[in-house]
Structures are given as structure tokens and as C-alpha cells.
Design an enzyme around this catalytic site. Sequence first.
Site, PDB file in Angstrom:
ATOM      1  N   LYS A 200       0.875  -1.192   0.000  1.00 39.87           N
ATOM      2  CA  LYS A 200       0.000   0.000   0.000  1.00 39.87           C
ATOM      3  C   LYS A 200       0.901   1.229   0.000  1.00 39.87           C
ATOM      4  CE  LYS A 200      -2.151   3.029   1.940  1.00 39.87           C
ATOM      5  NZ  LYS A 200      -1.914   4.421   1.489  1.00 39.87           N
ATOM      6  N   GLU A 256       2.580   9.448  14.533  1.00 40.97           N
ATOM      7  CA  GLU A 256       1.149   9.527  14.838  1.00 40.97           C
ATOM      8  C   GLU A 256       0.400   8.298  14.283  1.00 40.97           C
ATOM      9  OE1 GLU A 256      -0.473  12.996  13.007  1.00 40.97           O
ATOM     10  OE2 GLU A 256      -2.524  12.333  13.434  1.00 40.97           O
ATOM     11  N   GLY A 258       1.796   5.505  13.324  1.00 42.35           N
ATOM     12  CA  GLY A 258       2.404   4.334  13.986  1.00 42.35           C
ATOM     13  C   GLY A 258       1.675   4.003  15.281  1.00 42.35           C
ATOM     14  N   GLU A 275       8.748   2.020  11.403  1.00 42.00           N
ATOM     15  CA  GLU A 275       9.866   2.939  11.107  1.00 42.00           C
ATOM     16  C   GLU A 275       9.253   4.326  11.071  1.00 42.00           C
ATOM     17  OE1 GLU A 275      13.105   1.963  10.583  1.00 42.00           O
ATOM     18  OE2 GLU A 275      12.460  -0.053  11.095  1.00 42.00           O
ATOM     19  N   CYS A 309      13.382  11.049   6.799  1.00 43.82           N
ATOM     20  CA  CYS A 309      13.116  10.751   8.215  1.00 43.82           C
ATOM     21  C   CYS A 309      14.312  11.084   9.100  1.00 43.82           C
ATOM     22  CB  CYS A 309      12.726   9.288   8.363  1.00 43.82           C
ATOM     23  SG  CYS A 309      13.924   8.156   7.653  1.00 43.82           S
ATOM     24  N   GLU A 406       8.810  17.070  14.384  1.00 41.09           N
ATOM     25  CA  GLU A 406       9.361  16.868  13.046  1.00 41.09           C
ATOM     26  C   GLU A 406       8.725  17.862  12.072  1.00 41.09           C
ATOM     27  OE1 GLU A 406       8.174  13.158  11.183  1.00 41.09           O
ATOM     28  OE2 GLU A 406      10.226  12.872  10.490  1.00 41.09           O
TER      29      GLU A 406
HETATM   30  P1  NAD Z   1       1.907   8.862   7.211  1.00 39.85           P
HETATM   31  O1  NAD Z   1       2.064   8.201   8.527  1.00 39.85           O
HETATM   32  O2  NAD Z   1       0.901   9.924   7.089  1.00 39.85           O
HETATM   33  O3  NAD Z   1       1.543   7.781   6.088  1.00 39.85           O
HETATM   34  C1  NAD Z   1       2.340   6.657   5.841  1.00 39.85           C
HETATM   35  C2  NAD Z   1       1.508   5.573   5.185  1.00 39.85           C
HETATM   36  O4  NAD Z   1       0.519   5.161   6.114  1.00 39.85           O
HETATM   37  C3  NAD Z   1       0.762   6.021   3.938  1.00 39.85           C
HETATM   38  O5  NAD Z   1       0.752   4.970   3.007  1.00 39.85           O
HETATM   39  C4  NAD Z   1      -0.637   6.283   4.455  1.00 39.85           C
HETATM   40  O6  NAD Z   1      -1.627   6.149   3.470  1.00 39.85           O
HETATM   41  C5  NAD Z   1      -0.761   5.200   5.503  1.00 39.85           C
HETATM   42  N1  NAD Z   1      -1.760   5.456   6.542  1.00 39.85           N
HETATM   43  C6  NAD Z   1      -2.202   6.645   7.012  1.00 39.85           C
HETATM   44  N2  NAD Z   1      -3.128   6.451   7.962  1.00 39.85           N
HETATM   45  C7  NAD Z   1      -3.263   5.119   8.118  1.00 39.85           C
HETATM   46  C8  NAD Z   1      -4.052   4.293   8.970  1.00 39.85           C
HETATM   47  N3  NAD Z   1      -4.924   4.811   9.845  1.00 39.85           N
HETATM   48  N4  NAD Z   1      -3.914   2.955   8.870  1.00 39.85           N
HETATM   49  C9  NAD Z   1      -3.046   2.415   7.991  1.00 39.85           C
HETATM   50  N5  NAD Z   1      -2.293   3.137   7.160  1.00 39.85           N
HETATM   51  C10 NAD Z   1      -2.391   4.476   7.222  1.00 39.85           C
HETATM   52  O7  NAD Z   1       3.367   9.331   6.814  1.00 39.85           O
HETATM   53  P2  NAD Z   1       3.783  10.192   5.550  1.00 39.85           P
HETATM   54  O8  NAD Z   1       3.287  11.573   5.789  1.00 39.85           O
HETATM   55  O9  NAD Z   1       3.408   9.472   4.304  1.00 39.85           O
HETATM   56  O10 NAD Z   1       5.379  10.138   5.632  1.00 39.85           O
HETATM   57  C11 NAD Z   1       6.120  10.989   6.400  1.00 39.85           C
HETATM   58  C12 NAD Z   1       6.501  10.345   7.706  1.00 39.85           C
HETATM   59  O11 NAD Z   1       7.188   9.128   7.473  1.00 39.85           O
HETATM   60  C13 NAD Z   1       7.470  11.209   8.505  1.00 39.85           C
HETATM   61  O12 NAD Z   1       7.070  11.223   9.846  1.00 39.85           O
HETATM   62  C14 NAD Z   1       8.802  10.490   8.340  1.00 39.85           C
HETATM   63  O13 NAD Z   1       9.713  10.713   9.365  1.00 39.85           O
HETATM   64  C15 NAD Z   1       8.364   9.072   8.282  1.00 39.85           C
HETATM   65  N6  NAD Z   1       9.405   8.249   7.669  1.00 39.85           N
HETATM   66  C16 NAD Z   1      10.128   7.407   8.467  1.00 39.85           C
HETATM   67  C17 NAD Z   1      11.150   6.633   7.917  1.00 39.85           C
HETATM   68  C18 NAD Z   1      11.972   5.704   8.773  1.00 39.85           C
HETATM   69  O14 NAD Z   1      12.659   4.853   8.226  1.00 39.85           O
HETATM   70  N7  NAD Z   1      11.929   5.819  10.091  1.00 39.85           N
HETATM   71  C19 NAD Z   1      11.436   6.721   6.549  1.00 39.85           C
HETATM   72  C20 NAD Z   1      10.670   7.585   5.762  1.00 39.85           C
HETATM   73  C21 NAD Z   1       9.645   8.348   6.331  1.00 39.85           C
END
Ligand code: NAD
Length: 502
Positions: A200, A256, A258, A275, A309, A406
Site C-alpha cells: 500500500k 502519529e 504508527g 519505522e 526521516c 518533526e
Molecule cells: P503517514 O504516517 O501519514 O503515512 C504513511 C503511510 O501510512 C501512507 O501509506 C498512508 O496512506 C498510511 N496510513 C495513514 N493512515 C493510516 C491508517 N490509519 N492505517 C493504515 N495506514 C495508514 O506518513 P507520511 O506523511 O506518508 O510520511 C512521512 C513520515 O514518514 C514522517 O514522519 C517520516 O519521518 C516518516 N518516515 C520514516 C522513515 C523511517 O525509516 N523511520 C522513513 C521515511 C519516512
Amino acid sequence: MTITLRPCSPKTKGAKDFLSRAVQPVWIGGRWRVLPDSFDSHDPASGALLTRLSKAGRTEADQAVEAANRALGTPEWAEMLPAARQSLLWKIADLIEAHADELAELECLDQGKTYATARFGELNGAIAQFRYYAGYATKLTGQTITPSIGYAPEGKQVMAYTRREPIGVVAAIVPWNSPLLMAAMKLAPALCAGCTVVLKPAEETSLTAVRLCELIEQAGMPAGVVNLLTGFGHEVGEALATHPDVAKVAFTGSTEVGRRLLGAAQGNLKKLTLELGGKSPAVVMEDADLSLAVSGVARGIFANSGQVCVAAARIYVQRGIYDRFAESFAQTARAMRLGHGLDPDSDLGPLVNAGHASTVAAMVESGRSSGAEILTGGETDAGYPAFYHPTVLANVPASAELMRQEVFGPVATLTPFDDPDEVIAMANDTEYGLAASVWTESLSTAHRMSAQVRAGTVWVNCHSYFSPELPKGGMKASGWGVENGAPGLDNYLENKTVCMAI
Ligand code: NAD
């Protein structure tokens, strides 16, 4: 600072053909299907419509999980010999490599990143992921164990061995900042372990996931082993995260979301790797190579317009070099050229969309009102809503939102410090623990600080270096578990003990 937005379009036939489709399909059980509901995908730099994506929901999540569950037990996948799985993963890597220019173009258009970042950083990273875990497919072994306690009733000896079995159906949920690389970091170990996957991608950036799955099919993947669902997190993402037949969620995204996934996993106690976000410090000591530190930390925060990230968001500089560092660092930020990711003259592209650029601007404003001084940047440009200028702030109070949350944009804070103990406390003063870097010519400072900083990865005299061999994970609120290396593979395997009285 100016933005030069020249019109840019893809050069490869593959990217042009891909974008000529009206709506992109989902892939379920080996069948490609355009769904009746769809949503737009835009080029963040120009705002132009790129294509439309099928909008999957709970029904498609059920179908994809069912297909993945079925594929788990089919002889084509369950009995595929390790060497064949190795060849299949290697073939996927070869196909990505053969289509790397096209995939990099799609990634730039969809996410906004520069071509150099996409092609030489992320595409090469994705290829390396598949090759690394291809090699592991033939090296998955258990142990034979001789237990100490005998089997008393018949006075027999006991012999035991362990098996490593695929965990089952994996929901791989990835963010928008490095879409193809993040997908590869989950698919390669999951497939190596013999799992099946429902991928996804983020709703903001799904194009390369569609193309990657087409290449995975071309490589000869049995039907249903990999499935692709495009759609929204709160709909299809949530449906996967709560699904009783999903054994594991491999998630990269915000802290959030996560946290929400912890609740979603309760039903069947599915395994989770998370992650998550970061607020990573870079610590520059007086004995550092100043020009190396300025350029390395600048790359550490501004690469991919700060949407990384592990971005070096909090920069601590020892007092004796603080003024020189600040001047040179602000100058480096000021000199960056903003433009379309496909324009070879661009150092930075736009943010992922205008909404995110507004959020970044609001966070910088909150820093300004908390008393911070803006050394450069802090501006938006009326005609370019998704762009945000690289920004450097000084004198940001440690309690300010800008120092604690962040930003996920090209925004750095500079803070002076006097002695090493003081800076360790400053670096660790965060709920996150994803990464950190230390810039010093002293071997003992490098080792001491690396041990004292609470972060999943510590770099010395570099920042944001990744390779599939190197485990990568977050401490504290930056996540659970690691990706990459042998520990990354363990997340996709169950350990079974077989014990026999002989
Ligand atoms: P996000 O948490 O908004 O979304 C990530 C994914 O989760 C997307 O595919 C989204 O559609 C899905 N999602 C959203 N709500 C959901 C739910 N209720 N249930 C299941 N899936 C859901 O994150 P983003 O805005 O896409 O990405 C940015 C974030 O990702 C930043 O906080 C960044 O630090 C983090 N990030 C972390 C790493 C790492 O390795 N630690 C790497 C890249 C990005």
C-alpha cells in the site's frame, strides 16, 4: 532566492507510456484491474495532473489479503527452491535497473525530488535491496540443538532443531518521501523469507509502486504473492492494518499513524515493525573539518527538500566555530537553486504538495514568534505554492515546537554549545531516537559520542548514508524493530522448534 520553474516532461518512452493511461490499475491475485473509484495524482512542482489512480477500499483489501493468503500455500511459491527465489529477486533487481531512468523520472514527477536523488540515491538503493536479499534466500538456516534435560519416561535422548518459516501475509505500508526505495525495503526481505505481500503506497506518491509491480510480474512472480492496492490510509490502509489474516504490518510513516497501528494490531496480535519519525541532531565539534561539516550537514538536512526521516534538523555547533559555521551554512542554503526535479539545474525540488509546504511555513512562523532569528529562508513564493526555500534559524528555544516536532521540510536550527557533556544532553532531549551525526577529527570523541547518543544510527563525518547491509531502526518514539541486514530479515520469519525423543 529565486525559483526557476522551466517546463519539464519525461524523456523515456516508458514514463510517457505510463502517464498516457487515464487510470492506473490495482493488482490483486495476479490480475490488474482499474477500479470504478479513482483519485488524481499531480506534479507538485507545476500542479499539472499526471494520471489517476484506482481508489481501493475495504473490499479490495479483503480480496488482496485473500489472494495473498492463498498464494502462501501454493506449490509455486511455498515449494519454490531457495535458488529459484534468489534468481527471482535478482531478476527483479535487473528489471528495475533496466528501467531505472523511467522509474526515476516518474518518481521526480510524482514526489518532486531531483533526478539525481531519485536515480543515483533511491533507484540504486532499491536495486541493492533486491540483490542483497536475493543472496540471503539461499542462506536461511535453522540450528540443531542438543538439550540438557533428558526425556525421562522412556530414558530417551532428546534431539531438536529449529526451522525458520515465513510469517505469512505482510501488509507493507509506505510513506510518500522515498516511495520506491521504501517499497523495496519491505518487499525484498519479505519475499526472501517466503512471505506474501499486499503493498500500500502513500496516496500522494503511488506511481512507481504500480510500475514496480508490473516489473515484479514480468520477472515471473507467481500470482497473488505480491498484490498492490492504491488508495487512502484511513480507508484501505486501515482495512489492511486491522485485517485478521494479515500476520504482519511493515510500516514506515509518521509516529502519529504508527501509534494508531498499535491499536489496529490488537485483534489478531499481528507483528509490527514501525519505522517512524525523527528529529535528528548533528553535532559539530571544534576540531571538525569545517567545510566537510558544512556541506555534509547541509546535504543531511536539505536533501529531498528535508523530507527525509533522518534529516539533520537540529544542528549543534561548538562555540569556537559557531559563527564561521553559521555563516557558511546559511550561505550554502542560500545558494541552492529551486526548480523542477527533472531540471538538471535544480538542487532542490518542491515539497510533496502545497498543503505540506503551508504546514512547514506555519512551523517556521511558530519558531519566529518564539524568538528565533532567521539566517536565511523562511519564505514562500506566491506563484509556487509547493516550494519552500531552504531555511536556517538560530536562537530557537529548546522548548519551541520547531525544536521538538518533526518539520519534514528544508528547515534547520543552529544552536551553540560549550562542552561535549552538555551537547549529549541537548542531542538526547527529544522524544525521538532515529539517527544522529557527529563531526569531529578525534577518534575518541567519535566513539564516545556514538555510544552516548540515543539513536538507531549514528554517523561520524557523514549523514544519511544507507546500505542494505546496515540495520536501520529507531529508538524511543522513532519506532519498533529494524529494517535491513540480517535483523531486518528476522522480522519476516517465525522460529519454530522441532523437538524429538530418540
Ligand atoms: P503517514 O504516517 O501519514 O503515512 C504513511 C503511510 O501510512 C501512507 O501509506 C498512508 O496512506 C498510511 N496510513 C495513514 N493512515 C493510516 C491508517 N490509519 N492505517 C493504515 N495506514 C495508514 O506518513 P507520511 O506523511 O506518508 O510520511 C512521512 C513520515 O514518514 C514522517 O514522519 C517520516 O519521518 C516518516 N518516515 C520514516 C522513515 C523511517 O525509516 N523511520 C522513513 C521515511 C519516512
